[in-house]
Design a protein around this motif. Structure first.
Motif, PDB file in Angstrom:
ATOM      1  N   ILE A 210       0.853 -15.336  -5.242  1.00  0.00           N
ATOM      2  CA  ILE A 210       0.159 -15.972  -4.155  1.00  0.00           C
ATOM      3  C   ILE A 210      -0.998 -16.169  -5.209  1.00  0.00           C
ATOM      4  O   ILE A 210      -1.800 -16.137  -5.876  1.00  0.00           O
ATOM      5  N   SER A 211      -1.357 -17.574  -3.874  1.00  0.00           N
ATOM      6  CA  SER A 211      -2.178 -18.852  -4.939  1.00  0.00           C
ATOM      7  C   SER A 211      -3.857 -17.639  -4.770  1.00  0.00           C
ATOM      8  O   SER A 211      -4.045 -17.649  -3.472  1.00  0.00           O
ATOM      9  N   PRO A 212      -4.604 -17.867  -5.476  1.00  0.00           N
ATOM     10  CA  PRO A 212      -5.954 -17.771  -4.544  1.00  0.00           C
ATOM     11  C   PRO A 212      -6.692 -17.829  -4.042  1.00  0.00           C
ATOM     12  O   PRO A 212      -7.563 -17.465  -3.427  1.00  0.00           O
ATOM     13  N   GLY A 213      -6.412 -19.659  -3.771  1.00  0.00           N
ATOM     14  CA  GLY A 213      -6.944 -20.318  -2.433  1.00  0.00           C
ATOM     15  C   GLY A 213      -6.639 -19.487  -1.133  1.00  0.00           C
ATOM     16  O   GLY A 213      -6.531 -20.512   0.127  1.00  0.00           O
ATOM     17  N   ARG A 214      -6.016 -18.500  -1.120  1.00  0.00           N
ATOM     18  CA  ARG A 214      -4.996 -17.812   0.346  1.00  0.00           C
ATOM     19  C   ARG A 214      -6.224 -16.775   0.827  1.00  0.00           C
ATOM     20  O   ARG A 214      -6.072 -16.599   1.393  1.00  0.00           O
ATOM     21  N   HIS A 215      -6.917 -16.468  -0.807  1.00  0.00           N
ATOM     22  CA  HIS A 215      -7.811 -15.671   0.276  1.00  0.00           C
ATOM     23  C   HIS A 215      -7.098 -14.408   0.733  1.00  0.00           C
ATOM     24  O   HIS A 215      -7.961 -13.502   1.240  1.00  0.00           O
ATOM     25  N   ALA A 216      -6.076 -14.315  -0.099  1.00  0.00           N
ATOM     26  CA  ALA A 216      -4.858 -13.103   0.188  1.00  0.00           C
ATOM     27  C   ALA A 216      -5.782 -11.597  -0.344  1.00  0.00           C
ATOM     28  O   ALA A 216      -6.900 -11.693  -1.257  1.00  0.00           O
ATOM     29  N   VAL A 217      -5.818 -10.619   0.095  1.00  0.00           N
ATOM     30  CA  VAL A 217      -6.349  -8.956   0.133  1.00  0.00           C
ATOM     31  C   VAL A 217      -5.784  -8.275   0.290  1.00  0.00           C
ATOM     32  O   VAL A 217      -5.329  -7.448   1.249  1.00  0.00           O
ATOM     33  N   LEU A 218      -5.577  -7.157  -0.414  1.00  0.00           N
ATOM     34  CA  LEU A 218      -5.263  -6.064   0.273  1.00  0.00           C
ATOM     35  C   LEU A 218      -5.933  -4.919   0.361  1.00  0.00           C
ATOM     36  O   LEU A 218      -6.558  -4.033  -0.611  1.00  0.00           O
ATOM     37  N   LEU A 219      -5.557  -4.363   1.322  1.00  0.00           N
ATOM     38  CA  LEU A 219      -6.647  -3.348   1.914  1.00  0.00           C
ATOM     39  C   LEU A 219      -6.528  -2.012   1.196  1.00  0.00           C
ATOM     40  O   LEU A 219      -7.449  -0.715   2.019  1.00  0.00           O
ATOM     41  N   CYS A 220      -5.438  -1.756   1.157  1.00  0.00           N
ATOM     42  CA  CYS A 220      -5.461  -0.042   0.835  1.00  0.00           C
ATOM     43  C   CYS A 220      -5.867  -0.211  -0.525  1.00  0.00           C
ATOM     44  O   CYS A 220      -6.134   0.775  -1.472  1.00  0.00           O
ATOM     45  N   GLN A 221      -6.154  -1.208  -1.638  1.00  0.00           N
ATOM     46  CA  GLN A 221      -6.974  -0.965  -2.828  1.00  0.00           C
ATOM     47  C   GLN A 221      -8.322  -1.955  -2.898  1.00  0.00           C
ATOM     48  O   GLN A 221      -8.852  -1.829  -3.586  1.00  0.00           O
ATOM     49  N   ALA A 222      -8.431  -2.779  -1.795  1.00  0.00           N
ATOM     50  CA  ALA A 222      -9.508  -3.426  -2.425  1.00  0.00           C
ATOM     51  C   ALA A 222     -11.091  -2.652  -1.710  1.00  0.00           C
ATOM     52  O   ALA A 222     -11.190  -1.803  -0.670  1.00  0.00           O
TER      53      ALA A 222
ATOM     54  N   ILE B  51       2.949  19.682   6.446  1.00  0.00           N
ATOM     55  CA  ILE B  51       2.629  18.244   6.392  1.00  0.00           C
ATOM     56  C   ILE B  51       1.613  17.854   6.740  1.00  0.00           C
ATOM     57  O   ILE B  51       0.813  18.513   7.331  1.00  0.00           O
ATOM     58  N   GLU B  52       1.279  16.921   6.928  1.00  0.00           N
ATOM     59  CA  GLU B  52       0.245  15.537   7.530  1.00  0.00           C
ATOM     60  C   GLU B  52       0.537  14.498   8.228  1.00  0.00           C
ATOM     61  O   GLU B  52       1.561  13.724   7.149  1.00  0.00           O
ATOM     62  N   GLY B  53       0.432  13.910   9.197  1.00  0.00           N
ATOM     63  CA  GLY B  53       0.659  12.875   9.719  1.00  0.00           C
ATOM     64  C   GLY B  53      -0.030  13.100  11.025  1.00  0.00           C
ATOM     65  O   GLY B  53      -0.895  13.737  11.784  1.00  0.00           O
ATOM     66  N   PRO B  54       0.512  11.740  12.037  1.00  0.00           N
ATOM     67  CA  PRO B  54       1.501  10.893  11.234  1.00  0.00           C
ATOM     68  C   PRO B  54       0.684   9.584  10.845  1.00  0.00           C
ATOM     69  O   PRO B  54      -0.273   9.629  10.853  1.00  0.00           O
ATOM     70  N   LEU B  55       1.559   9.165   9.690  1.00  0.00           N
ATOM     71  CA  LEU B  55       1.152   8.044   9.106  1.00  0.00           C
ATOM     72  C   LEU B  55       1.307   6.138   9.353  1.00  0.00           C
ATOM     73  O   LEU B  55       2.180   6.613   9.744  1.00  0.00           O
ATOM     74  N   GLY B  56       1.112   5.630   9.412  1.00  0.00           N
ATOM     75  CA  GLY B  56       1.515   4.440   9.055  1.00  0.00           C
ATOM     76  C   GLY B  56       1.411   3.410  10.375  1.00  0.00           C
ATOM     77  O   GLY B  56       1.898   4.356  11.577  1.00  0.00           O
TER      78      GLY B  56
ATOM     79  N   LEU C 145      -4.635  -0.304  10.853  1.00  0.00           N
ATOM     80  CA  LEU C 145      -4.612  -1.614  10.115  1.00  0.00           C
ATOM     81  C   LEU C 145      -3.594  -1.292   9.419  1.00  0.00           C
ATOM     82  O   LEU C 145      -2.859   0.007   9.514  1.00  0.00           O
ATOM     83  N   PRO C 146      -2.807  -2.700   9.211  1.00  0.00           N
ATOM     84  CA  PRO C 146      -1.274  -1.959   8.670  1.00  0.00           C
ATOM     85  C   PRO C 146      -1.036  -1.465   7.088  1.00  0.00           C
ATOM     86  O   PRO C 146      -2.279  -1.902   6.330  1.00  0.00           O
ATOM     87  N   TYR C 147      -0.489  -0.694   6.969  1.00  0.00           N
ATOM     88  CA  TYR C 147      -0.365   0.353   5.407  1.00  0.00           C
ATOM     89  C   TYR C 147       1.040   0.700   5.443  1.00  0.00           C
ATOM     90  O   TYR C 147       2.019   0.846   6.662  1.00  0.00           O
ATOM     91  N   SER C 148       1.323   0.917   4.463  1.00  0.00           N
ATOM     92  CA  SER C 148       2.501   1.733   3.809  1.00  0.00           C
ATOM     93  C   SER C 148       2.776   2.232   2.963  1.00  0.00           C
ATOM     94  O   SER C 148       2.223   3.600   3.200  1.00  0.00           O
ATOM     95  N   CYS C 149       2.251   1.759   1.282  1.00  0.00           N
ATOM     96  CA  CYS C 149       2.992   2.644   1.080  1.00  0.00           C
ATOM     97  C   CYS C 149       1.578   3.266   0.164  1.00  0.00           C
ATOM     98  O   CYS C 149       1.584   3.781  -0.603  1.00  0.00           O
ATOM     99  N   ARG C 150       0.006   2.054   0.133  1.00  0.00           N
ATOM    100  CA  ARG C 150      -1.345   2.970   0.244  1.00  0.00           C
ATOM    101  C   ARG C 150      -0.733   3.317  -1.749  1.00  0.00           C
ATOM    102  O   ARG C 150      -2.043   3.089  -2.609  1.00  0.00           O
ATOM    103  N   ALA C 151      -0.614   2.191  -2.145  1.00  0.00           N
ATOM    104  CA  ALA C 151      -0.501   1.967  -3.501  1.00  0.00           C
ATOM    105  C   ALA C 151      -0.432   0.359  -4.441  1.00  0.00           C
ATOM    106  O   ALA C 151      -0.545   0.029  -5.141  1.00  0.00           O
ATOM    107  N   GLY C 152      -0.697  -0.679  -3.461  1.00  0.00           N
ATOM    108  CA  GLY C 152      -0.864  -1.938  -3.504  1.00  0.00           C
ATOM    109  C   GLY C 152       0.066  -2.530  -4.140  1.00  0.00           C
ATOM    110  O   GLY C 152       0.190  -3.637  -4.618  1.00  0.00           O
ATOM    111  N   VAL C 153       1.640  -1.906  -3.834  1.00  0.00           N
ATOM    112  CA  VAL C 153       2.780  -2.477  -4.052  1.00  0.00           C
ATOM    113  C   VAL C 153       3.656  -3.422  -3.105  1.00  0.00           C
ATOM    114  O   VAL C 153       4.024  -3.947  -3.045  1.00  0.00           O
ATOM    115  N   CYS C 154       3.684  -3.009  -2.262  1.00  0.00           N
ATOM    116  CA  CYS C 154       4.395  -3.347  -0.941  1.00  0.00           C
ATOM    117  C   CYS C 154       3.890  -4.686  -0.589  1.00  0.00           C
ATOM    118  O   CYS C 154       4.599  -5.430   0.442  1.00  0.00           O
TER     119      CYS C 154
END
Length: 352
Positions: free
Chosen positions: A66-78, A190-195, A32-41
């Motif tokens: 973002i309006s709560p009516g759009r039911h958006a969720v951040l998968l990296c923190q949810a 190192i650890e990867g690949p990520l993103g 699933l899409p992700y980048s910062c893994r911190a709930g910011v991007c």
């Protein structure tokens, strides 16, 4: 244990207690899409169709406004409170690239700009080459479980070489060490690949690439990938920085125009004096994109760089008609442990 169902594909995966949706998906081999893994991007933003979740780790800053009516969720923190049904983009192209740890040796270190160091890494003796898609990143593993993410500035090579562009951050212990203490022959883990900031090849639309600072690194990898494929898709590449020295590989990028006839490179400087001295275009890079392409409804857009640039570009590009599912981005944000310290400091100030 709860279950998450992806509406579009029907795929399902379990989530353990306290685990985020993104962590559970990765454990199940689902990208699933992700980048910062911190709930910011906001890269991992999805739509919650059924169920409820909490954010016990970091606040979902990317959902602000973002309006709560759009039911958006951040998968990296949810973290689910019950079974969920979500609508999210899947990036199946990265699922065959297994994340792993390995030791690498520094084979080359060179100064690219006053505050940017270029590193070439090579798998240590006995280590297999790392496989990745252009645009992905890796984590350098430090003591006490700390990590520092860096985009890979090249595509995979037969010799296993990995290219990084490391910007020195004032007060940053690791980047200060890279700048002043790291030398050829040293070893990193190192650890990867990520993103999931990777090329989308299932399109014939024109492409716009926008980079800010060292956000040029993953853009470079993706652009060179499309050039190597011999794509005929028009490509507009914008690279923004404060001064000319910050466009540390400008001659390389300008050379892409000779390698791909449908490619145009646009360097942009935000400092008026430096722009005048160098004869380069002056302004903010996302504004330059919109000056040239006021209607983005028929484009695919890739952008990488600091959070402020990403946030401004995301809002304005969508207003210019770009469908959200054709906007791919990689936000160069704080590492999660550094962000936690910043948020704790803000909380202390607010309670003082």
């Amino acid at each position: 244990m709860f279950t998450v169902t992806l509406k579009n594909s029907g795929r399902r995966f379990p989530v353990d207690a306290g685990e985020t949706v993104l962590e559970a998906a990765q454990r199940a081999g689902i990208a699933l899409p992700y980048s910062c893994r911190a709930g910011v991007c906001g890269s991992c933003k999805a739509t919650l169709l059924e169920g409820h979740c909490d954010y016990p780790r970091n606040p979902p800053l990317a959902l602000s406004g973002i309006s709560p009516g759009r039911h958006a969720v951040l998968l990296c923190q949810a973290v689910p409170r019950n079974d969920l049904v979500i609508e999210a983009r899947e990036v199946t192209s990265v699922e065959d690239f297994v994340r792993r740890r390995l030791d690498v040796a520094v084979t080359e270190k060179r100064v690219l700009a006053p505050d940017v160091v270029g590193l070439h890494l090579q798998p240590a003796a006995g280590e297999a080459n790392l496989n990745w898609l252009p645009g992905q990143y890796l984590d350098v593993l430090l003591d006490e479980g700390r990590r520092r993410p860096f985009s890979i500035a090249s595509g995979p090579r037969a010799d296993g070489a990995i290219e990084l562009h490391v910007r020195h951050v004032a007060g940053g212990g690791f980047t200060s060490w890279v700048s002043d203490g790291l030398k050829a022959g040293d070893t990193l883990c190192i650890e990867g690949p990520l993103g999931t900031f990777v090329p989308r090849e299932d399109s014939e639309r024109p492409m716009v690439f926008m980079a800010g600072g060292t956000g040029f690194a993953p853009v470079k990898a993706i652009v060179e990938h499309f050039i190597a494929l011999g794509t005929r898709r028009p490509m507009q590449v914008y690279w923004g920085a404060r001064g000319a020295a910050d466009l540390y590989l400008r001659e390389l990028a300008a050379g892409w125009e000779r390698a791909a006839h449908a490619l145009r490179f646009h360097p942009v400087l935000s400092d008026p004096e430096q722009a005048a001295q160098s004869g380069l275009r002056m302004g903010l890079v996302h504004e330059a994109v919109l000056e040239d392409q006021p209607d983005l409804s028929g484009h695919d857009v890739y952008m990488s760089g600091p959070p402020a640039m990403i946030d401004a570009g995301r809002k304005l590009f969508l207003d210019a008609g770009l469908p959200e599912d054709r906007l791919y981005y990689d936000s160069f944000d704080y590492a999660p442990d550094v962000l936690a310290q910043i948020l704790a400091g803000r909380a202390g100030l607010q309670s003082a």
